[in-house]
Design a protein around this motif. Sequence first.
Motif, PDB file in Angstrom:
ATOM      1  N   SER A   1     -47.175 -26.300  55.412  1.00 18.52           N
ATOM      2  CA  SER A   1     -46.057 -27.041  55.987  1.00 18.52           C
ATOM      3  C   SER A   1     -44.803 -26.817  55.162  1.00 18.52           C
ATOM      4  O   SER A   1     -44.807 -26.059  54.189  1.00 18.52           O
ATOM      5  CB  SER A   1     -46.382 -28.542  56.038  1.00 18.52           C
ATOM      6  OG  SER A   1     -46.243 -29.110  54.748  1.00 18.52           O
ATOM      7  N   ASP A   2     -43.746 -27.516  55.516  1.00 18.44           N
ATOM      8  CA  ASP A   2     -42.498 -27.456  54.754  1.00 18.44           C
ATOM      9  C   ASP A   2     -42.677 -28.017  53.350  1.00 18.44           C
ATOM     10  O   ASP A   2     -41.837 -27.788  52.476  1.00 18.44           O
ATOM     11  CB  ASP A   2     -41.389 -28.238  55.471  1.00 18.44           C
ATOM     12  CG  ASP A   2     -40.989 -27.594  56.789  1.00 18.44           C
ATOM     13  OD1 ASP A   2     -41.258 -26.383  56.969  1.00 18.44           O
ATOM     14  OD2 ASP A   2     -40.408 -28.289  57.635  1.00 18.44           O
TER      15      ASP A   2
ATOM     16  N   VAL B   1     -46.300 -39.250  39.178  1.00 15.77           N
ATOM     17  CA  VAL B   1     -47.753 -39.070  39.195  1.00 15.77           C
ATOM     18  C   VAL B   1     -48.122 -37.774  38.483  1.00 15.77           C
ATOM     19  O   VAL B   1     -47.519 -36.725  38.714  1.00 15.77           O
ATOM     20  CB  VAL B   1     -48.282 -39.040  40.649  1.00 15.77           C
ATOM     21  CG1 VAL B   1     -49.792 -38.857  40.683  1.00 15.77           C
ATOM     22  CG2 VAL B   1     -47.863 -40.307  41.388  1.00 15.77           C
ATOM     23  N   LEU B   2     -49.126 -37.868  37.625  1.00 16.96           N
ATOM     24  CA  LEU B   2     -49.684 -36.707  36.944  1.00 16.96           C
ATOM     25  C   LEU B   2     -50.912 -36.265  37.720  1.00 16.96           C
ATOM     26  O   LEU B   2     -51.724 -37.106  38.140  1.00 16.96           O
ATOM     27  CB  LEU B   2     -50.078 -37.123  35.522  1.00 16.96           C
ATOM     28  CG  LEU B   2     -50.070 -36.075  34.431  1.00 16.96           C
ATOM     29  CD1 LEU B   2     -48.696 -35.448  34.277  1.00 16.96           C
ATOM     30  CD2 LEU B   2     -50.512 -36.696  33.121  1.00 16.96           C
ATOM     31  N   MET B   3     -51.046 -34.957  37.928  1.00 13.45           N
ATOM     32  CA  MET B   3     -52.183 -34.412  38.664  1.00 13.45           C
ATOM     33  C   MET B   3     -52.904 -33.395  37.804  1.00 13.45           C
ATOM     34  O   MET B   3     -52.268 -32.624  37.085  1.00 13.45           O
ATOM     35  CB  MET B   3     -51.706 -33.769  39.968  1.00 13.45           C
ATOM     36  CG  MET B   3     -51.136 -34.796  40.927  1.00 13.45           C
ATOM     37  SD  MET B   3     -50.056 -34.050  42.156  1.00 13.45           S
ATOM     38  CE  MET B   3     -48.658 -33.624  41.159  1.00 13.45           C
ATOM     39  N   PHE B   4     -54.214 -33.413  37.861  1.00 19.66           N
ATOM     40  CA  PHE B   4     -55.063 -32.508  37.091  1.00 19.66           C
ATOM     41  C   PHE B   4     -55.848 -31.669  38.083  1.00 19.66           C
ATOM     42  O   PHE B   4     -56.605 -32.218  38.893  1.00 19.66           O
ATOM     43  CB  PHE B   4     -56.034 -33.298  36.211  1.00 19.66           C
ATOM     44  CG  PHE B   4     -55.345 -34.275  35.296  1.00 19.66           C
ATOM     45  CD1 PHE B   4     -54.961 -33.895  34.022  1.00 19.66           C
ATOM     46  CD2 PHE B   4     -55.070 -35.565  35.721  1.00 19.66           C
ATOM     47  CE1 PHE B   4     -54.326 -34.793  33.173  1.00 19.66           C
ATOM     48  CE2 PHE B   4     -54.440 -36.469  34.883  1.00 19.66           C
ATOM     49  CZ  PHE B   4     -54.058 -36.077  33.608  1.00 19.66           C
ATOM     50  N   GLU B   5     -55.662 -30.342  38.027  1.00 19.64           N
ATOM     51  CA  GLU B   5     -56.322 -29.473  38.994  1.00 19.64           C
ATOM     52  C   GLU B   5     -56.287 -28.031  38.497  1.00 19.64           C
ATOM     53  O   GLU B   5     -55.499 -27.708  37.603  1.00 19.64           O
ATOM     54  CB  GLU B   5     -55.631 -29.594  40.358  1.00 19.64           C
ATOM     55  CG  GLU B   5     -54.146 -29.297  40.313  1.00 19.64           C
ATOM     56  CD  GLU B   5     -53.370 -29.835  41.499  1.00 19.64           C
ATOM     57  OE1 GLU B   5     -53.880 -30.701  42.228  1.00 19.64           O
ATOM     58  OE2 GLU B   5     -52.243 -29.380  41.680  1.00 19.64           O
ATOM     59  N   PRO B   6     -57.135 -27.162  39.061  1.00 24.80           N
ATOM     60  CA  PRO B   6     -57.075 -25.757  38.669  1.00 24.80           C
ATOM     61  C   PRO B   6     -55.679 -25.183  38.921  1.00 24.80           C
ATOM     62  O   PRO B   6     -54.973 -25.609  39.840  1.00 24.80           O
ATOM     63  CB  PRO B   6     -58.118 -25.095  39.573  1.00 24.80           C
ATOM     64  CG  PRO B   6     -59.081 -26.192  39.892  1.00 24.80           C
ATOM     65  CD  PRO B   6     -58.224 -27.430  40.005  1.00 24.80           C
ATOM     66  N   GLY B   7     -55.301 -24.205  38.111  1.00 25.14           N
ATOM     67  CA  GLY B   7     -53.983 -23.606  38.244  1.00 25.14           C
ATOM     68  C   GLY B   7     -53.745 -22.939  39.581  1.00 25.14           C
ATOM     69  O   GLY B   7     -52.604 -22.751  39.997  1.00 25.14           O
ATOM     70  N   THR B   8     -54.803 -22.584  40.296  1.00 26.32           N
ATOM     71  CA  THR B   8     -54.681 -21.913  41.590  1.00 26.32           C
ATOM     72  C   THR B   8     -54.487 -22.880  42.760  1.00 26.32           C
ATOM     73  O   THR B   8     -54.284 -22.453  43.894  1.00 26.32           O
ATOM     74  CB  THR B   8     -55.933 -21.068  41.865  1.00 26.32           C
ATOM     75  OG1 THR B   8     -57.084 -21.929  41.796  1.00 26.32           O
ATOM     76  CG2 THR B   8     -56.072 -19.942  40.859  1.00 26.32           C
ATOM     77  N   THR B   9     -54.543 -24.181  42.504  1.00 26.36           N
ATOM     78  CA  THR B   9     -54.477 -25.170  43.573  1.00 26.36           C
ATOM     79  C   THR B   9     -53.086 -25.207  44.196  1.00 26.36           C
ATOM     80  O   THR B   9     -52.084 -25.329  43.502  1.00 26.36           O
ATOM     81  CB  THR B   9     -54.824 -26.568  43.040  1.00 26.36           C
ATOM     82  OG1 THR B   9     -56.123 -26.520  42.453  1.00 26.36           O
ATOM     83  CG2 THR B   9     -54.803 -27.612  44.146  1.00 26.36           C
ATOM     84  N   VAL B  10     -53.031 -25.127  45.519  1.00 28.03           N
ATOM     85  CA  VAL B  10     -51.780 -25.279  46.274  1.00 28.03           C
ATOM     86  C   VAL B  10     -51.673 -26.746  46.687  1.00 28.03           C
ATOM     87  O   VAL B  10     -52.662 -27.345  47.126  1.00 28.03           O
ATOM     88  CB  VAL B  10     -51.767 -24.361  47.517  1.00 28.03           C
ATOM     89  CG1 VAL B  10     -50.532 -24.597  48.365  1.00 28.03           C
ATOM     90  CG2 VAL B  10     -51.849 -22.904  47.083  1.00 28.03           C
ATOM     91  N   ASN B  11     -50.496 -27.319  46.540  1.00 26.01           N
ATOM     92  CA  ASN B  11     -50.333 -28.761  46.745  1.00 26.01           C
ATOM     93  C   ASN B  11     -50.763 -29.247  48.123  1.00 26.01           C
ATOM     94  O   ASN B  11     -51.255 -30.365  48.253  1.00 26.01           O
ATOM     95  CB  ASN B  11     -48.900 -29.209  46.441  1.00 26.01           C
ATOM     96  CG  ASN B  11     -47.864 -28.640  47.377  1.00 26.01           C
ATOM     97  OD1 ASN B  11     -48.007 -27.530  47.903  1.00 26.01           O
ATOM     98  ND2 ASN B  11     -46.787 -29.374  47.567  1.00 26.01           N
ATOM     99  N   THR B  12     -50.597 -28.443  49.160  1.00 29.77           N
ATOM    100  CA  THR B  12     -50.984 -28.878  50.506  1.00 29.77           C
ATOM    101  C   THR B  12     -52.377 -28.392  50.905  1.00 29.77           C
ATOM    102  O   THR B  12     -52.763 -28.527  52.068  1.00 29.77           O
ATOM    103  CB  THR B  12     -49.956 -28.404  51.551  1.00 29.77           C
ATOM    104  OG1 THR B  12     -49.779 -26.988  51.424  1.00 29.77           O
ATOM    105  CG2 THR B  12     -48.630 -29.120  51.397  1.00 29.77           C
ATOM    106  N   GLY B  13     -53.130 -27.858  49.957  1.00 26.54           N
ATOM    107  CA  GLY B  13     -54.520 -27.467  50.225  1.00 26.54           C
ATOM    108  C   GLY B  13     -54.646 -26.548  51.414  1.00 26.54           C
ATOM    109  O   GLY B  13     -54.027 -25.493  51.467  1.00 26.54           O
ATOM    110  N   ASN B  14     -55.430 -26.990  52.399  1.00 25.53           N
ATOM    111  CA  ASN B  14     -55.697 -26.173  53.578  1.00 25.53           C
ATOM    112  C   ASN B  14     -54.657 -26.356  54.675  1.00 25.53           C
ATOM    113  O   ASN B  14     -54.804 -25.819  55.765  1.00 25.53           O
ATOM    114  CB  ASN B  14     -57.104 -26.452  54.115  1.00 25.53           C
ATOM    115  CG  ASN B  14     -57.280 -27.899  54.536  1.00 25.53           C
ATOM    116  OD1 ASN B  14     -56.352 -28.708  54.484  1.00 25.53           O
ATOM    117  ND2 ASN B  14     -58.486 -28.247  54.942  1.00 25.53           N
ATOM    118  N   ALA B  15     -53.595 -27.104  54.411  1.00 22.22           N
ATOM    119  CA  ALA B  15     -52.501 -27.286  55.375  1.00 22.22           C
ATOM    120  C   ALA B  15     -51.308 -26.463  54.908  1.00 22.22           C
ATOM    121  O   ALA B  15     -51.082 -26.298  53.712  1.00 22.22           O
ATOM    122  CB  ALA B  15     -52.123 -28.760  55.475  1.00 22.22           C
TER     123      ALA B  15
END
Length: 123
Positions: free
Chosen positions: A113-114, A97-111
């Motif tokens: 986890s491991d 899967v290709l994802m398009f997002e700002p460079g500052t985006t953390v994959n788990t967002g507001n969560a």
Amino acid sequence: MPPRKINLVEAADADIHEVFQPHIAGDVNDSQVKIAKFGAVFDWHAHDREDEGFLVLRGRIAIDFRDGSVELGEGEFMVVPRTVEHRPRSLTHEPVVLMFEPGTTVNTGNADSDLTVTELNRL
């Protein structure tokens, strides 16, 4: 020197060895194009300030929302708007899967986890 060309599916097979470990494929202005193999199920999360685009290159995924799911197959694209809680998961073995997002985006967002990845590798 001309820009570098990447075959994204071949690069994912060669360089990505774990599911839900996004790699940076390239930078476009203030955003990044990231690529990952998806696994069985990810964390519920939202991104408070960022929209997130998903383009399936190989396989099938589902993106679960609290009120239902959307399935995506090869060549299908969807944007998850900021603040919308979601949970991606694979429907086939290790879809790419290709994802398009700002460079500052953390994959788990507001969560947290491991599965949280803050330092991404580049292809």
